[in-house]
Design a protein around this motif. Structure first.
Motif, PDB file in Angstrom:
ATOM      1  N   GLY A  99       0.825  -1.209   0.000  1.00 18.38           N
ATOM      2  CA  GLY A  99       0.000   0.000   0.000  1.00 18.38           C
ATOM      3  C   GLY A  99       0.855   1.253   0.000  1.00 18.38           C
ATOM      4  O   GLY A  99       1.860   1.328  -0.701  1.00 18.38           O
ATOM      5  N   GLY A 100       0.463   2.247   0.760  1.00 18.42           N
ATOM      6  CA  GLY A 100       1.237   3.488   0.839  1.00 18.42           C
ATOM      7  C   GLY A 100       0.746   4.544  -0.135  1.00 18.42           C
ATOM      8  O   GLY A 100      -0.351   4.442  -0.700  1.00 18.42           O
ATOM      9  N   PHE A 112       2.513   6.385  -3.129  1.00 17.46           N
ATOM     10  CA  PHE A 112       3.627   6.623  -4.047  1.00 17.46           C
ATOM     11  C   PHE A 112       3.135   7.447  -5.233  1.00 17.46           C
ATOM     12  O   PHE A 112       2.876   6.914  -6.311  1.00 17.46           O
ATOM     13  N   PRO A 172       6.712  -8.057  -4.992  1.00 18.54           N
ATOM     14  CA  PRO A 172       6.322  -6.713  -4.581  1.00 18.54           C
ATOM     15  C   PRO A 172       7.100  -5.625  -5.307  1.00 18.54           C
ATOM     16  O   PRO A 172       8.300  -5.762  -5.571  1.00 18.54           O
ATOM     17  N   GLY A 173       6.392  -4.574  -5.631  1.00 14.83           N
ATOM     18  CA  GLY A 173       6.993  -3.419  -6.287  1.00 14.83           C
ATOM     19  C   GLY A 173       6.010  -2.266  -6.207  1.00 14.83           C
ATOM     20  O   GLY A 173       4.960  -2.379  -5.562  1.00 14.83           O
ATOM     21  N   VAL A 174       6.356  -1.162  -6.851  1.00 14.32           N
ATOM     22  CA  VAL A 174       5.547   0.048  -6.746  1.00 14.32           C
ATOM     23  C   VAL A 174       5.011   0.458  -8.112  1.00 14.32           C
ATOM     24  O   VAL A 174       5.774   0.636  -9.060  1.00 14.32           O
ATOM     25  N   LEU A 175       3.693   0.563  -8.207  1.00 11.15           N
ATOM     26  CA  LEU A 175       3.042   1.033  -9.430  1.00 11.15           C
ATOM     27  C   LEU A 175       1.723   1.695  -9.060  1.00 11.15           C
ATOM     28  O   LEU A 175       1.046   1.249  -8.127  1.00 11.15           O
ATOM     29  N   ARG A 231       2.492   0.013  -3.170  1.00  9.43           N
ATOM     30  CA  ARG A 231       3.380  -1.141  -3.241  1.00  9.43           C
ATOM     31  C   ARG A 231       2.522  -2.393  -3.106  1.00  9.43           C
ATOM     32  O   ARG A 231       1.682  -2.478  -2.215  1.00  9.43           O
TER      33      ARG A 231
END
Lengths: 446, 277
Positions: free
Chosen positions: A64-65, A67, A328-331, A335
């Motif tokens: 989450g988060g 970004f 896991p990664g950021v898009l 995340r």
């Protein structure tokens, strides 16, 4: 960052109250609309699985988060505050309840699928009939909540992304209902393969923008919707259709979709006097699944199974199974598990179902996977097609190809379970939009 | 003193701002982009921003999106980008190099390892567009340890109460996103910029670069005067794209045309100097 499996079990309750929970349906025979104001008053315990995300929008501290570029940061902070205020406001909840009942058509039935059950010879199968909602899917539950919020925030222009077009149609529908300007971003590939929905959106007064960047599918539509939002911050509300994106979207969309699980819980109590043993739902971004899972998170006897689109097969390289084959990664602001290559470039997803054709998944699912609370499995295009036909022939219900993935897994597990076991399946959408795709695969010319 | 601080100090002594041209790594191929990088200081680049191609550049307009796609097609990876910087450092020890991109490839590489390798290659600062200070803890420790600056973006939407928070996480310089929008679309007026900058100056002593929508020599001179630096990206990438052949390959016009545009921009920025260099 790797998920820290086991390190962050059901973390401390750092959000204010979380979404409170379950309808007090024990013994209730008649299903009534959930009274959300009552729920909001019930605080969640410190070790509840319903207490995520934390104040920064993180699920289990990892997923989450927020970004997003700085231009959008102040907007999502404003949205977070506006949503917290609306959630706690009885007038907002009453307004939402009114529209859910009289416009969306809730509650949706929980249908005992007798012929399917007898044919499979195992557990009793119940279908949660989200396809009976106005616009034909669960999408309107969330869209209705967010449009009321957008109006409260004084926004006059709505932008949204869509894959199969179900979320786009739902969004265009409420924009027509409230007389708001509506711009829908849809991948050019999807515009081509979902023509009826494109026409519906245009009939409803929406501007449909075909997105040609990337592969022209849902991920690219999401990019362009975010670009539009960043360029039109003053009057525009971005209406995300799934439990993904920057905080507060994953939690907010889940809250709006939780009506699915709350009703299911009460309806199963009414029908069987107990909770289901298994809950099954298809997962693209995962909003119908999160909606039906969430009210059961603390009921440890209930197995939760999310069904991803395996496409041509989990190991075919042509799949949309982000949890099973991603990392896991950021898009798109959060995340979560993503299909990506070794260099962190996002890969294209593949599924027969345009609604599942996304290389990521909602961050709460990623967390539920990490802690083992929910299981995630894959169903191939072929298996989904078989289930599509099976459900149609057995129950007289044409399911969306998305929902057919959930049915396909149910077909696999029902015979392995005792006859007194109970399965609740989220029938998230109807299949009218998919008849052309299915006909093509069955070799039929319409 | 870091290369970035030293460069801004030297320019302040001359009484002018900086020109920061941008290139996308591997656009349209490694050799061309490395040749462009190496030639930029002589053409008038005071600092250089290198774009790290990403598959989903959601804050960028069509021009940078297309450049990123060309870069990825040509095989850009973070290893390759760092290798370009190492090659650049063989001939240039003073021009600051800032890498700009999105967080996922860096997260995939590993924050600690990336910062170590980037510093070793001769990188001076990082801009990760989608890593706001709220999420930046993962990067801040490793970057500080490696001696890399984290350049923070500030937007017109950044509220007064948020400004102090954002800038408390900034080092090197501040990047003012002069419009609400994506790269390479509209431009802010000089009047908008003059109105916006005091708000930032009141909170930070760091140099302020202005970017997004800075295209012409006049705009660059204005931005470098009102702020401390002008970032020009899409205008240069658009020129580069025009020079490619129908297969998307570099032509004999590619380097001369982009470099001559940088020279024009630099001339305008340098003309604002109080004392000539």
């Amino acid at each position: 960052m790797r998920p820290q499996q086991g390190m962050i079990p059901w973390g401390p309750n750092t959000t204010a109250g979380g979404r409170a929970g379950t309808q007090g349906g024990e013994g209730a025979v008649e299903l009534v609309m959930v009274n959300p104001t009552e729920q909001a008053a019930i605080p969640r315990g410190g070790n509840s699985l319903q207490s995520q995300p934390d104040g920064k929008g993180h699920f289990g501290g990892v997923h989450g988060g927020r970004f997003v570029a700085e231009t959008l940061m102040p907007l999502i902070l404003e949205l977070e505050a506006a949503y917290a205020k609306a959630k706690a406001d009885p007038a907002f909840q009453a307004e939402l309840a009114y529209y859910l009942k009289d416009y969306v058509g809730r509650p949706s039935p929980l249908w005992f699928a007798r012929r399917m059950t007898e044919k499979l010879g195992g557990a009793k199968i119940y279908l949660k009939r989200e396809e009976l909602n106005h616009t034909g899917s669960h999408k309107l539950n969330n869209v209705m909540g967010q449009i009321l919020l957008a109006r409260r925030m004084g926004r006059t222009r709505i932008v949204a992304e869509t894959g199969a077009g179900q979320h786009g149609v739902a969004t265009a529908t409420v924009c027509a209902l409230f007389g708001l300007k509506c711009v829908i971003y849809m991948g050019a590939t999807d515009v081509e393969r979902q023509k009826p929905n494109v026409f519906r959106m245009r009939l409803l007064g929406a501007e449909v923008v075909p997105v040609t960047s990337g592969a022209g599918t849902l991920k690219d539509a999401m990019n362009d919707a975010m670009r539009d939002w960043v360029a039109n911050v003053a009057d525009t509300y971005m209406l995300i259709g799934t439990v993904a994106g920057p905080h507060p979207y994953p939690a907010m969309v889940r809250d709006f979709q939780s009506v699915i699980g709350e009703e299911t819980k009460a309806q199963m109590q009414a029908a069987e006097g107990r909770l289901p043993d298994v809950v099954v739902a298809a997962i693209g971004g995962g909003s119908n699944a999160m909606g039906i899972f969430y009210p059961f998170l603390d009921d440890s006897s209930v197995r939760l199974i999310g069904v991803e689109a395996a496409g041509h097969g989990l190991d075919s390289g042509k799949t949309a199974a982000s949890i099973e084959r991603g990392r896991p990664g950021v898009l798109h602001g959060n995340r979560t598990y993503l299909l990506q290559n070794a260099d962190g470039q996002i890969e294209e997803a593949h599924s027969i179902s345009a609604g599942l054709d996304y290389p990521g998944v909602g961050p709460e699912h990623s967390w539920l996977h990490d802690i083992g609370r929910a299981e995630y499995v894959g169903i191939t295009d072929g298996e989904a097609l078989e289930a599509f036909t099976f459900c149609t022939e057995m129950e007289g219900i044409i399911p969306a190809l998305e929902s057919a993935h959930a049915i396909a897994h149910t077909v696999k597990i029902a015979p392995t379970l005792p006859k007194d076991a109970l399965i609740a399946v989220s029938l998230s959408g109807r299949g009218d939009k998919d008849i052309f795709t299915v006909a093509e695969h069955l070799g039929v010319t319409l | 003193m870091s290369r970035i601080a030293a460069r801004f100090k030297a320019l302040a002594d001359q009484g002018r701002g900086a020109l920061i041209p941008y290139l996308e790594a591997y656009d349209p191929d490694r050799e061309t982009s490395l040749a462009l990088l190496k030639a930029m200081p002589a053409a008038g680049a005071d600092l250089i921003e290198i774009g790290m191609p990403f598959s989903d550049p959601s804050a960028d307009g069509p021009v940078i999106q297309a450049a990123a796609i060309r870069g990825l097609k040509a095989g850009a990876t973070l290893v390759g980008v760092l290798d370009m910087v190492s090659a650049f450092r063989e001939d240039d020890a003073t021009t600051p190099v800032i890498l700009m991109g999105y967080v996922n490839p860096v997260e995939s590489y590993g924050y600690e390892r990336f910062c170590t390798d980037a510093a070793a290659a001769g990188v001076d600062g990082l801009i990760l567009v989608d890593l706001p200070p709220e999420e930046a803890e993962v990067l801040e420790g490793p970057a500080a340890k490696a001696g890399l600056d984290i350049i923070r973006l500030v937007a017109p939407t950044t509220t007064a109460e948020r400004l102090g928070y954002v800038l408390s996480h900034a080092s090197g310089f501040v990047y003012y996103v002069s419009i609400t929008g994506i790269t390479g679309t509209r431009s802010a007026s000089a009047q908008d910029l003059r109105a916006a900058l005091p708000r930032l100056r009141a909170v930070t002593d760091l140099p302020i670069a202005i970017g997004f929508g800075v295209r012409t020599p006049e705009q660059a001179a204005e931005a470098a005067t009102i702020g401390d630096a002008a970032v020009v990206a899409s205008a240069l990438l658009a020129t580069l794209a025009e020079t490619l052949d129908d297969q998307g390959r570099a032509s004999e016009h590619t380097l001369p045309r982009v470099l001559s545009q940088i020279e024009d921009l630099a001339k305008a920025v340098r003309a604002t100097a109080r004392t000539p260099a």
